[in-house]
Design a protein around this motif. Structure first.
Motif, short mmCIF file in Angstrom:
data_model
loop_
_atom_site.label_atom_id
_atom_site.label_comp_id
_atom_site.label_asym_id
_atom_site.label_seq_id
_atom_site.Cartn_x
_atom_site.Cartn_y
_atom_site.Cartn_z
N MET A 13 -0.02 12.17 4.75
CA MET A 13 0.86 11.06 5.13
C MET A 13 0.19 9.72 4.90
N VAL A 14 -1.07 9.67 5.30
CA VAL A 14 -1.78 8.40 5.10
C VAL A 14 -2.04 8.17 3.62
N ILE A 15 -2.16 9.28 2.85
CA ILE A 15 -2.38 9.12 1.41
C ILE A 15 -1.10 8.60 0.75
N SER A 16 0.06 9.08 1.21
CA SER A 16 1.32 8.54 0.69
C SER A 16 1.46 7.05 1.00
N PHE A 17 1.05 6.68 2.22
CA PHE A 17 1.12 5.26 2.58
C PHE A 17 0.19 4.42 1.71
N LEU A 18 -1.02 4.94 1.46
CA LEU A 18 -1.97 4.19 0.62
C LEU A 18 -1.46 4.06 -0.81
N SER A 19 -0.86 5.14 -1.35
CA SER A 19 -0.37 5.06 -2.72
C SER A 19 0.83 4.11 -2.81
N ALA A 20 1.69 4.12 -1.77
CA ALA A 20 2.80 3.17 -1.76
C ALA A 20 2.29 1.73 -1.71
N LEU A 21 1.19 1.53 -0.97
CA LEU A 21 0.59 0.19 -0.90
C LEU A 21 0.06 -0.25 -2.26
N LEU A 22 -0.60 0.68 -2.97
CA LEU A 22 -1.10 0.37 -4.31
C LEU A 22 0.04 0.04 -5.26
N ILE A 23 1.13 0.82 -5.18
CA ILE A 23 2.25 0.62 -6.09
C ILE A 23 2.93 -0.72 -5.81
N LEU A 24 3.07 -1.06 -4.53
CA LEU A 24 3.69 -2.35 -4.21
C LEU A 24 2.81 -3.52 -4.64
N ALA A 25 1.49 -3.37 -4.52
CA ALA A 25 0.59 -4.41 -5.02
C ALA A 25 0.74 -4.57 -6.53
N GLY A 26 0.90 -3.44 -7.24
CA GLY A 26 1.13 -3.51 -8.68
C GLY A 26 2.43 -4.23 -9.02
N LEU A 27 3.47 -3.99 -8.21
CA LEU A 27 4.75 -4.68 -8.47
C LEU A 27 4.61 -6.19 -8.24
N VAL A 28 3.82 -6.58 -7.23
CA VAL A 28 3.60 -8.01 -6.99
C VAL A 28 2.88 -8.66 -8.17
N PHE A 29 1.85 -7.96 -8.69
CA PHE A 29 1.14 -8.52 -9.84
C PHE A 29 2.03 -8.57 -11.07
#
Lengths: 139, 106
Positions: free
Chosen positions: A1-17
């Motif tokens: 669960m925490v790994i899914s949250f971390l990957s979602a955080l990485l993906i959202l950071a990529g969308l911001v960039f």
């Protein structure tokens, strides 16, 4: 669960960039600054998004059955990341050099001078050329 | 919300964020601007292939497509750069300080 949250955080950071890269490629005044925005923002956003999905592939690594395939897929994603990390910078450099030799001039503020254009005794002619050739890209 | 729904949202957001690059392809004043925009769209297509694999549950198949597309995109960008670099200021290197470079630019 925490790994899914971390990957979602990485993906959202990529969308911001990637949003930053899109705004930069649309709003910057000349070719070289657009190249700058596209090269940096595009590369970093791609790396972050694919790293997020690779992290999501590793989520159930404890299970013994599906872990080999998941590790293989994550490894291939890391191969894509390593390739893009080199290839995007290389293509950005090659396209910038080709753009310079194709005749693109950077937009330079009037109080500065185009130091790439030539020796100091001929900089006035270079400034004339610069002003004449970049009038279409200025608002 | 499962991760597949989140992946669909990320794919739609990527497609919407590709629109500035496509605008630059359409209205770019020089050819190199169009190539830069096309390179950006191609790089994001690599990410979209990975997302499609995650949505359909076949990442092990679509990851090879993504890798191939990244290779083809890089080759296309390098080929376009090599093709266009000898069209304009022929023989003038960057940051040249020679006298004839300015004469040749005119």
């Amino acid at each position: 669960m925490v790994i899914s949250f971390l990957s979602a955080l990485l993906i959202l950071a990529g969308l911001v960039f990637f949003l930053g890269a899109g705004v930069g490629i649309l709003r910057f005044p000349d070719f070289f600054s657009r190249m700058h925005a596209a090269g940096k923002g595009d590369t970093l956003s791609t790396l972050l998004i694919i790293a997020g999905f690779a992290l999501y592939q590793m989520r159930d690594l404890g299970d013994s059955e599906a872990s080999v395939s998941a590790v293989l897929v994550a490894l291939k994603m890391l191969v894509i990341i390593a390739f893009l990390y080199i290839a995007s910078a290389t293509s950005t450099s090659a396209l910038a050099e080709a753009g310079w030799e194709d005749g693109n001039d950077p937009v330079i503020a009037p109080k500065h001078e185009n130091r790439l254009a030539g020796p100091p005794e001929s900089r006035t002619a270079a400034a004339d050329l610069n002003r004449n050739s970049t009038h279409d890209s200025q608002p | 919300m499962t991760f597949e729904h989140f992946s669909i949202g990320v794919g739609v957001a990527l497609l919407l964020l590709m629109i500035p690059a496509m605008c630059r392809i359409v209205m770019g004043p020089t050819t190199m601007d169009r190539i830069v925009g096309a390179n950006m769209v191609g790089t994001k297509t690599t990410v979209l292939l990975v997302i499609i694999g995650v949505i359909f549950g076949k990442v092990d198949m679509f990851i090879d497509f993504a890798l191939t597309y990244a290779l083809l995109n890089f080759t296309g960008a390098i080929a376009a750069a090599r093709y266009l670099r000898h069209k304009g200021r022929r023989g003038i290197v960057l940051a040249s300080t020679s006298e004839e470079s300015v004469c040749e630019r005119a």
